[in-house]
Design an enzyme around this catalytic site. Structure first.
Site, PDB file in Angstrom:
ATOM      1  N   ARG A  77      29.702  52.654  31.199  1.00  0.00           N
ATOM      2  CA  ARG A  77      28.679  53.687  31.426  1.00  0.00           C
ATOM      3  C   ARG A  77      27.957  53.507  32.754  1.00  0.00           C
ATOM      4  O   ARG A  77      26.766  53.810  32.875  1.00  0.00           O
ATOM      5  CB  ARG A  77      27.663  53.717  30.265  1.00  0.00           C
ATOM      6  CG  ARG A  77      28.229  54.215  28.939  1.00  0.00           C
ATOM      7  CD  ARG A  77      28.431  55.721  28.984  1.00  0.00           C
ATOM      8  NE  ARG A  77      28.994  56.216  27.754  1.00  0.00           N
ATOM      9  CZ  ARG A  77      28.300  56.786  26.772  1.00  0.00           C
ATOM     10  NH1 ARG A  77      26.999  56.923  26.891  1.00  0.00           N
ATOM     11  NH2 ARG A  77      28.899  57.221  25.703  1.00  0.00           N
TER      12      ARG A  77
ATOM     13  N   ARG B  21      22.478  57.713  33.159  1.00  0.00           N
ATOM     14  CA  ARG B  21      21.062  58.047  33.320  1.00  0.00           C
ATOM     15  C   ARG B  21      20.191  56.980  33.970  1.00  0.00           C
ATOM     16  O   ARG B  21      19.073  57.282  34.386  1.00  0.00           O
ATOM     17  CB  ARG B  21      20.472  58.424  31.952  1.00  0.00           C
ATOM     18  CG  ARG B  21      21.021  59.726  31.429  1.00  0.00           C
ATOM     19  CD  ARG B  21      20.142  60.322  30.345  1.00  0.00           C
ATOM     20  NE  ARG B  21      20.629  61.640  29.982  1.00  0.00           N
ATOM     21  CZ  ARG B  21      20.274  62.759  30.621  1.00  0.00           C
ATOM     22  NH1 ARG B  21      19.407  62.722  31.616  1.00  0.00           N
ATOM     23  NH2 ARG B  21      20.777  63.917  30.242  1.00  0.00           N
TER      24      ARG B  21
ATOM     25  N   ARG C 286      23.000  65.679  37.315  1.00  0.00           N
ATOM     26  CA  ARG C 286      23.084  66.093  35.903  1.00  0.00           C
ATOM     27  C   ARG C 286      22.195  67.312  35.651  1.00  0.00           C
ATOM     28  O   ARG C 286      22.530  68.182  34.839  1.00  0.00           O
ATOM     29  CB  ARG C 286      22.679  64.909  35.023  1.00  0.00           C
ATOM     30  CG  ARG C 286      22.650  65.142  33.532  1.00  0.00           C
ATOM     31  CD  ARG C 286      24.017  65.383  32.952  1.00  0.00           C
ATOM     32  NE  ARG C 286      23.891  65.715  31.547  1.00  0.00           N
ATOM     33  CZ  ARG C 286      23.657  66.929  31.079  1.00  0.00           C
ATOM     34  NH1 ARG C 286      23.537  67.937  31.912  1.00  0.00           N
ATOM     35  NH2 ARG C 286      23.553  67.138  29.782  1.00  0.00           N
TER      36      ARG C 286
ATOM     37  N   ASP D 198      34.246  62.479  29.073  1.00  0.00           N
ATOM     38  CA  ASP D 198      33.784  61.970  27.787  1.00  0.00           C
ATOM     39  C   ASP D 198      34.954  61.900  26.819  1.00  0.00           C
ATOM     40  O   ASP D 198      35.917  62.656  26.969  1.00  0.00           O
ATOM     41  CB  ASP D 198      32.680  62.866  27.205  1.00  0.00           C
ATOM     42  CG  ASP D 198      31.918  62.131  26.113  1.00  0.00           C
ATOM     43  OD1 ASP D 198      31.025  61.336  26.438  1.00  0.00           O
ATOM     44  OD2 ASP D 198      32.264  62.307  24.926  1.00  0.00           O
TER      45      ASP D 198
ATOM     46  N   TYR E 171      33.842  61.561  14.959  1.00  0.00           N
ATOM     47  CA  TYR E 171      33.007  62.689  15.408  1.00  0.00           C
ATOM     48  C   TYR E 171      33.564  64.015  14.896  1.00  0.00           C
ATOM     49  O   TYR E 171      32.820  64.926  14.548  1.00  0.00           O
ATOM     50  CB  TYR E 171      32.954  62.735  16.940  1.00  0.00           C
ATOM     51  CG  TYR E 171      32.103  61.650  17.570  1.00  0.00           C
ATOM     52  CD1 TYR E 171      30.711  61.764  17.613  1.00  0.00           C
ATOM     53  CD2 TYR E 171      32.681  60.514  18.132  1.00  0.00           C
ATOM     54  CE1 TYR E 171      29.924  60.773  18.201  1.00  0.00           C
ATOM     55  CE2 TYR E 171      31.904  59.527  18.725  1.00  0.00           C
ATOM     56  CZ  TYR E 171      30.531  59.662  18.750  1.00  0.00           C
ATOM     57  OH  TYR E 171      29.762  58.674  19.330  1.00  0.00           O
TER      58      TYR E 171
HETATM   59  O1  1CP Z   1      30.376  55.626  33.667  1.00  0.00           O
HETATM   60  C1  1CP Z   1      30.847  56.049  32.599  1.00  0.00           C
HETATM   61  O2  1CP Z   1      31.300  55.295  31.718  1.00  0.00           O
HETATM   62  C2  1CP Z   1      30.849  57.523  32.415  1.00  0.00           C
HETATM   63  C3  1CP Z   1      31.969  58.118  31.647  1.00  0.00           C
HETATM   64  C4  1CP Z   1      31.776  58.126  30.130  1.00  0.00           C
HETATM   65  C5  1CP Z   1      32.519  57.411  29.177  1.00  0.00           C
HETATM   66  C6  1CP Z   1      33.588  56.359  29.454  1.00  0.00           C
HETATM   67  C7  1CP Z   1      30.858  58.933  29.404  1.00  0.00           C
HETATM   68  C8  1CP Z   1      29.870  59.840  29.990  1.00  0.00           C
HETATM   69  N1  1CP Z   1      31.119  58.776  28.061  1.00  0.00           N
HETATM   70  C9  1CP Z   1      32.102  57.854  27.895  1.00  0.00           C
HETATM   71  C10 1CP Z   1      32.714  57.380  26.650  1.00  0.00           C
HETATM   72  C11 1CP Z   1      32.085  57.707  25.347  1.00  0.00           C
HETATM   73  N2  1CP Z   1      31.441  58.845  24.939  1.00  0.00           N
HETATM   74  C12 1CP Z   1      32.165  56.847  24.219  1.00  0.00           C
HETATM   75  C13 1CP Z   1      32.907  55.528  24.214  1.00  0.00           C
HETATM   76  C14 1CP Z   1      32.119  54.447  24.869  1.00  0.00           C
HETATM   77  C15 1CP Z   1      30.874  54.028  24.149  1.00  0.00           C
HETATM   78  O3  1CP Z   1      30.991  53.498  23.018  1.00  0.00           O
HETATM   79  O4  1CP Z   1      29.800  54.194  24.730  1.00  0.00           O
HETATM   80  C16 1CP Z   1      31.500  57.466  23.156  1.00  0.00           C
HETATM   81  C17 1CP Z   1      31.307  56.921  21.740  1.00  0.00           C
HETATM   82  C18 1CP Z   1      31.047  58.743  23.619  1.00  0.00           C
HETATM   83  C19 1CP Z   1      30.343  59.764  22.825  1.00  0.00           C
HETATM   84  C20 1CP Z   1      29.084  60.159  23.479  1.00  0.00           C
HETATM   85  N3  1CP Z   1      29.017  60.926  24.601  1.00  0.00           N
HETATM   86  C21 1CP Z   1      27.768  59.780  23.144  1.00  0.00           C
HETATM   87  C22 1CP Z   1      27.377  58.851  22.024  1.00  0.00           C
HETATM   88  C23 1CP Z   1      26.761  59.608  20.911  1.00  0.00           C
HETATM   89  C24 1CP Z   1      26.523  58.740  19.708  1.00  0.00           C
HETATM   90  O5  1CP Z   1      27.131  59.040  18.684  1.00  0.00           O
HETATM   91  O6  1CP Z   1      25.746  57.786  19.842  1.00  0.00           O
HETATM   92  C25 1CP Z   1      26.887  60.382  24.060  1.00  0.00           C
HETATM   93  C26 1CP Z   1      25.386  60.343  24.086  1.00  0.00           C
HETATM   94  C27 1CP Z   1      27.707  61.089  24.980  1.00  0.00           C
HETATM   95  C28 1CP Z   1      27.254  61.858  26.171  1.00  0.00           C
HETATM   96  C29 1CP Z   1      27.525  61.163  27.459  1.00  0.00           C
HETATM   97  N4  1CP Z   1      28.808  60.833  27.901  1.00  0.00           N
HETATM   98  C30 1CP Z   1      28.724  60.263  29.141  1.00  0.00           C
HETATM   99  C31 1CP Z   1      27.316  60.230  29.505  1.00  0.00           C
HETATM  100  C32 1CP Z   1      26.773  59.697  30.798  1.00  0.00           C
HETATM  101  C33 1CP Z   1      26.599  60.789  28.442  1.00  0.00           C
HETATM  102  C34 1CP Z   1      25.087  60.993  28.370  1.00  0.00           C
HETATM  103  C35 1CP Z   1      24.754  62.454  28.393  1.00  0.00           C
HETATM  104  C36 1CP Z   1      24.048  62.964  29.594  1.00  0.00           C
HETATM  105  O7  1CP Z   1      23.992  62.385  30.687  1.00  0.00           O
HETATM  106  O8  1CP Z   1      23.491  64.053  29.458  1.00  0.00           O
END
Ligand code: 1CP
Length: 350
Positions: free
Chosen positions: A33, A37, A46, A83, A159
């Site tokens: 990640r 943010r 964003r 994502d 999901y």
């Molecule tokens: O630098 C990076 O890693 C950015 C790329 C990236 C990756 C590899 C994002 C951007 N998401 C992911 C993978 C991801 N997404 C996973 C696997 C890794 C982990 O366990 O963290 C999972 C479970 C998700 C699902 C997801 N997407 C969530 C989790 C929700 C929950 O159930 O808790 C969330 C909040 C997101 C949104 C998201 N994806 C990525 C970002 C930066 C964000 C935040 C949203 C935003 O900036 O508005």
């Protein structure tokens, strides 16, 4: 298994070399990640897009988000900004993100036996992601490894079944007991879709792939092979059938001693471990089999100070006898001060 460092043969991409089992003088570093943010420049781009999934499908914005942490910290790997939920989206299950809450999907209805999904993943819908990869590749320094990724089928399916994130993934676990044939079918659809999606990423130009099994910790000892290890192995084998030699990192978060199964049974080139895994155990059990990635607690980076240096040193020292990629044990959190990330990178680089 580890080949010694060969200083007369400088390595172009230290992280990729580590995945090939060639230990580096200092471990390469990237952070899960790392685009997100905690970066003010991320929050700025964003804010240009209301809808997170559209942000992922905007090559301009996604390219910029991918490159930001490389510019600021010079990490050894860039990870594609996208994502794991673009896969259900491209299977026809519309994904949206609610601000400060997380993803929302119309939950799958078991009686419909997947009739609400496309038979095959719609790669057209994912074209902007492939375009992002091409643009990032052109802009990356030559020493930076470019990582693509997908979620493992069990994590993505959790999901799809619940329609959102759920505590301890109860909905999918119940489906695994009540409707195993249905879940087999869904996992199979995700295996085939993930192979197509990852092959598209390789074609577009990534150097290696990470598979995120973020909910490995929700699986029982007998369930982990059926629902996680075997599907991941099928994905890795399937991609390599078209692109032999493709490098994979696999991350079974929360899987405890099952980290060994991810290392030895999936065919991955490296195994990522979460922060609860004892490095001493991983050095003894995992590192002789595969390079290890990890495993600093993300909150140690939030806290900073002398303990951050000590914890980083201890991890580097523990893994110093074999190939190691420095990373956190899960994603960096938004509250992390930038100065602490700078401190960490400096410490790891030595
Ligand atoms: O630098 C990076 O890693 C950015 C790329 C990236 C990756 C590899 C994002 C951007 N998401 C992911 C993978 C991801 N997404 C996973 C696997 C890794 C982990 O366990 O963290 C999972 C479970 C998700 C699902 C997801 N997407 C969530 C989790 C929700 C929950 O159930 O808790 C969330 C909040 C997101 C949104 C998201 N994806 C990525 C970002 C930066 C964000 C935040 C949203 C935003 O900036 O508005």
């Amino acid at each position: 298994m580890a080949n010694p460092v060969n200083p007369s043969n400088p390595v172009e991409k230290p992280l990729l070399a580590t995945l090939e089992g060639r230990q580096q003088k200092r471990p390469p570093i990237w952070i899960m990640r790392q685009a997100g943010r905690y970066l003010p420049e991320y929050r700025e781009v964003r804010s240009l897009s209301k809808n997170f999934i559209e942000f992922c499908y905007s090559p301009d914005l996604a390219t910029e988000a991918t490159l930001q942490p490389i510019r600021r910290f010079g990490f050894d790997a860039a990870i594609l900004f996208s994502d794991i939920l673009v896969v259900p989206d491209a299977l026809g299950q519309n994904v949206s993100f609610v601000e400060n809450e997380g993803p929302r999907l119309p939950p799958l209805v078991i009686a419909k036996n997947l009739s609400e999904l496309h038979g095959n993943i719609d790669l057209q819908r994912l074209n902007p992601v492939f375009e992002t990869i091409g643009r990032v590749k052109e802009a990356l320094p030559k020493e930076t490894t470019f990582l693509g990724f997908c979620g493992a089928p069990w994590t993505v399916a959790s999901y799809m079944i619940a329609g959102k994130g759920t505590p301890e993934q109860a909905p999918i676990r119940l489906v695994a007991y009540r409707h195993p044939a249905y879940l087999e079918q869904l996992i199979d659809r995700l295996v085939v879709s993930s192979i197509s999606y990852l092959c598209g990423q390789v074609e577009a130009g990534v150097d290696a792939l990470q598979i995120f099994e973020s909910f490995a910790g929700a699986l029982t000892a007998d369930g982990v092979e059926q629902w996680s290890i075997r599907p991941i192995k099928r994905i890795i084998d399937g991609v390599r059938l078209r692109y032999p030699g493709t490098k994979f990192i696999v991350f079974g978060r929360g899987s405890g001693v099952n980290h060994l199964k991810y290392a030895s049974l999936t065919g991955a080139d490296a195994v990522a471990i979460d922060w609860s895994t004892d490095p001493a155990w991983a050095v003894e059990v995992l590192q002789p089999i595969k390079p290890v990635q990890g495993n600093l607690d993300p909150l140690a980076v939030v806290a900073g100070g002398a303990q951050l240096d000590q914890k980083a040193d201890a991890i580097i020292e523990a893994f110093s006898k074999g190939p190691h990629i420095f990373n956190l044990g899960h994603g960096i959190v938004p509250e992390t001060p930038l100065a602490h990330v700078e401190q960490l990178v400096k410490r790891v680089r030595g």
